[in-house]
Write an enzyme that holds these catalytic residues in place. Structure first.
Site, mmCIF file in Angstrom:
data_model
loop_
_atom_site.group_PDB
_atom_site.id
_atom_site.type_symbol
_atom_site.label_atom_id
_atom_site.label_comp_id
_atom_site.label_asym_id
_atom_site.label_seq_id
_atom_site.Cartn_x
_atom_site.Cartn_y
_atom_site.Cartn_z
ATOM 1 N N HIS A 171 0.926 -1.162 -0.074
ATOM 2 C CA HIS A 171 0.078 0.029 -0.138
ATOM 3 C C HIS A 171 0.949 1.155 0.053
ATOM 4 C CE1 HIS A 171 0.404 -0.314 4.694
ATOM 5 N NE2 HIS A 171 0.377 1.127 4.475
ATOM 6 N N ASP A 178 -0.069 -7.450 1.159
ATOM 7 C CA ASP A 178 0.619 -6.145 1.514
ATOM 8 C C ASP A 178 1.857 -5.959 1.346
ATOM 9 O OD1 ASP A 178 0.259 -3.447 1.883
ATOM 10 O OD2 ASP A 178 -0.129 -3.565 4.007
ATOM 11 N N SER A 229 4.792 2.380 8.051
ATOM 12 C CA SER A 229 4.430 1.399 7.152
ATOM 13 C C SER A 229 5.643 0.866 6.330
ATOM 14 C CB SER A 229 3.044 1.738 6.296
ATOM 15 O OG SER A 229 2.152 1.747 7.329
#
Length: 338
Positions: free
Chosen positions: A80, A110, A186
């Site tokens: 993402h 992901d 992230s």
């Protein structure tokens, strides 16, 4: 496949452990705090050299973190963070800024791999997430603001969690930790006290305090190896649309079905493996290769690359009768699901 198999003789994968000194068994509180602090700072100083900030342009600028896993510039991050990127730039720990390109992207897990050609790169290796224990030290690193890195420490709070990727597929073997994730972290590494990657930081529960998640290192290493090799992950597909449905208790008892629910077939794609196996709308799938299917997620877990082109047994409930069909899954067309 392991990431280290991509390189001859494990090149770029097996640096020496970062912390080798055993801790004394009996310490005063202040000394214990010092030992803990020294572990965190030692790991942060060394692992931090391989953590990068990722800036992405796709209409507007966004970003995240990543970490270098090989001296020739392969960087692991979240899907993402880089999915659909028009341009990717990375800022290294020494403040160098370099362009990067997408090597492979897997929204289902992901995870993604990008690569930069910048020279003289520090790198870190994956640890074995199967050896994790609840309560052990977990250190989360990220680079949300270029070379101004962040470090948080805590413990592994829980193992074996599941969460959904943005594509809707269930990701298994998620690590829960109380090592706080800052915005932009992230894709950064979650590491142990030896500086080995035990997870890829991926999510925060905004409404809860101190609940963060990371994709287990064994999953990340496997996916990264395939992305480096092929640029995508191979999965299998049978071509059905379905939903979880209850099985009448009397029918389940009569046929000795191990679950109270299965997968109700709502639609079948023409020409698909399911159509060729003569599955019908209204059938309920209750087992795949002898393993119970209680939900769509159970089927997705079993539709992996090794099933491509292999004749598999599917147990179905058709009205009140139990049948076994043979189905030969095919490689998933890009953008398709089950």
């Amino acid at each position: 496949m392991k990431l280290r198999e991509i390189y001859e003789n494990g090149r770029g994968i097996d640096p020496a452990p970062l912390v080798t000194q055993p801790r004394p068994s009996l310490l005063e509180d202040e000394e214990l705090l010092d030992a803990y602090s020294q572990t965190i700072t030692g790991v942060a100083e060394k692992v931090g050299q391989a953590v990068v900030n990722i800036r992405v342009r796709r209409g507007q600028e966004s970003g995240g973190s990543g970490f270098i896993v090989a001296p020739d510039g392969y960087i692991v991050t979240n899907s993402h963070v880089v999915h659909g990127a028009e341009r990717i730039d990375v800022t290294l720990a020494d403040a160098r800024v370099a362009p990067a390109r997408l090597v492979g992207d897997d929204p289902e897990s992901d995870l993604a791999v990008i690569r930069t050609d910048a020279p003289n790169l520090a790198f870190i290796r994956f640890g074995d997430s199967r050896k994790l224990r609840v309560g052990q030290i977990a250190i989360a690193l990220g680079s949300p603001f270029g070379f101004q890195q962040t470090v948080t420490a805590g413990v592994v709070s829980a193992l074996g969690r599941s969460m959904r990727s943005q594509s809707g597929r269930l990701i298994d073997n998620i690590i829960q930790t109380d090592a706080a994730l800052n915005p932009g972290n992230s894709g950064g590494p979650l590491v142990n006290s030896r500086g080995e990657v035990i997870g890829v930081n991926t999510a925060i529960i905004q409404s809860a305090q101190g609940i963060c998640f990371a994709i287990a290192s064994n999953t990340a290493e496997l996916v990264a190896a395939w992305l480096i090799k092929d640029g995508f992950i191979r999965r299998s597909w049978i071509g059905i649309m379905g939903q979880t449905a209850a099985i009448h208790a009397r029918i389940a008892r009569y046929h000795r079905i191990k679950t109270a629910q299965g997968i109700l077939v709502l639609g079948i794609e023409p020409g698909s493996p399911a159509a060729e196996a003569q599955l019908l709308e209204g059938d309920i799938l209750v087992a795949f290769q002898g393993e119970p299917l209680a939900s769509i997620d159970d089927l997705q877990r079993r539709l992996v690359a090794k099933e491509i082109g292999v004749e598999c047994a599917v147990t179905i409930l058709r009205r009140t009768e139990l049948h076994e069909l043979k189905i030969r899954p095919r490689e998933t067309p890009r953008g398709k699901g089950n």
